[in-house]
Design a protein around this motif. Structure first.
Motif, PDB file in Angstrom:
ATOM      1  N   LEU A  24       0.812  -1.221   0.000  1.00 31.52           N
ATOM      2  CA  LEU A  24       0.000   0.000   0.000  1.00 31.52           C
ATOM      3  C   LEU A  24       0.843   1.268   0.000  1.00 31.52           C
ATOM      4  CD1 LEU A  24      -2.802  -1.048   2.481  1.00 31.52           C
ATOM      5  CD2 LEU A  24      -2.987  -0.804   0.015  1.00 31.52           C
ATOM      6  N   GLY A  25       2.008   1.214   0.578  1.00 28.65           N
ATOM      7  CA  GLY A  25       2.892   2.374   0.586  1.00 28.65           C
ATOM      8  C   GLY A  25       2.354   3.507   1.434  1.00 28.65           C
ATOM      9  N   ASP A  26       2.286   4.699   0.840  1.00 26.15           N
ATOM     10  CA  ASP A  26       1.880   5.900   1.571  1.00 26.15           C
ATOM     11  C   ASP A  26       0.414   5.894   1.974  1.00 26.15           C
ATOM     12  OD1 ASP A  26       4.395   6.929   1.448  1.00 26.15           O
ATOM     13  OD2 ASP A  26       4.025   8.070  -0.388  1.00 26.15           O
ATOM     14  N   SER A  27      -0.432   5.172   1.277  1.00 22.44           N
ATOM     15  CA  SER A  27      -1.857   5.173   1.614  1.00 22.44           C
ATOM     16  C   SER A  27      -2.183   4.149   2.693  1.00 22.44           C
ATOM     17  CB  SER A  27      -2.703   4.915   0.368  1.00 22.44           C
ATOM     18  OG  SER A  27      -2.386   3.661  -0.196  1.00 22.44           O
ATOM     19  N   GLY A  28      -1.200   3.433   3.207  1.00 25.10           N
ATOM     20  CA  GLY A  28      -1.425   2.431   4.246  1.00 25.10           C
ATOM     21  C   GLY A  28      -2.013   3.022   5.514  1.00 25.10           C
ATOM     22  N   ALA A  29      -1.554   4.206   5.907  1.00 24.85           N
ATOM     23  CA  ALA A  29      -2.071   4.846   7.119  1.00 24.85           C
ATOM     24  C   ALA A  29      -3.550   5.182   6.970  1.00 24.85           C
ATOM     25  CB  ALA A  29      -1.275   6.105   7.428  1.00 24.85           C
ATOM     26  N   TRP A  30      -3.969   5.571   5.777  1.00 25.12           N
ATOM     27  CA  TRP A  30      -5.375   5.893   5.551  1.00 25.12           C
ATOM     28  C   TRP A  30      -6.225   4.635   5.703  1.00 25.12           C
ATOM     29  CZ3 TRP A  30      -9.377   4.411   2.456  1.00 25.12           C
ATOM     30  CH2 TRP A  30     -10.485   5.254   2.462  1.00 25.12           C
TER      31      TRP A  30
END
Length: 71
Positions: A24-30
């Motif tokens: 997921l990369g950067d969108s994992g936190a979302w």
């Protein structure tokens, strides 16, 4: 033996979560926030329903007391 199986299960879950975070990369936190928020909404709704049910029983005078005659 039960503890060992729990350990293995949690390790598999941890590996899956790490792989998902890499994909997921950067969108994992979302996505993490979305999953936690959804779980919280469900739990709060369930707690509210249980509280409403308990208040209804108390208002009707049947606070969980069972009579011997089955009524």
């Amino acid at each position: 033996m039960k503890t060992f199986f729990q350990f293995v299960l949690f390790m598999i879950i941890a590996i899956l979560i790490i792989l998902m975070a890499v994909i997921l990369g950067d969108s994992g936190a979302w996505y993490f926030a979305w999953l936690i928020g959804t779980a919280m909404i469900v739990l709060i709704s369930a707690a509210g329903g249980a509280l409403l049910d308990a208040q209804d029983r108390q208002a009707n005078g049947t606070a969980g007391i069972k009579h011997r005659d089955g009524a």
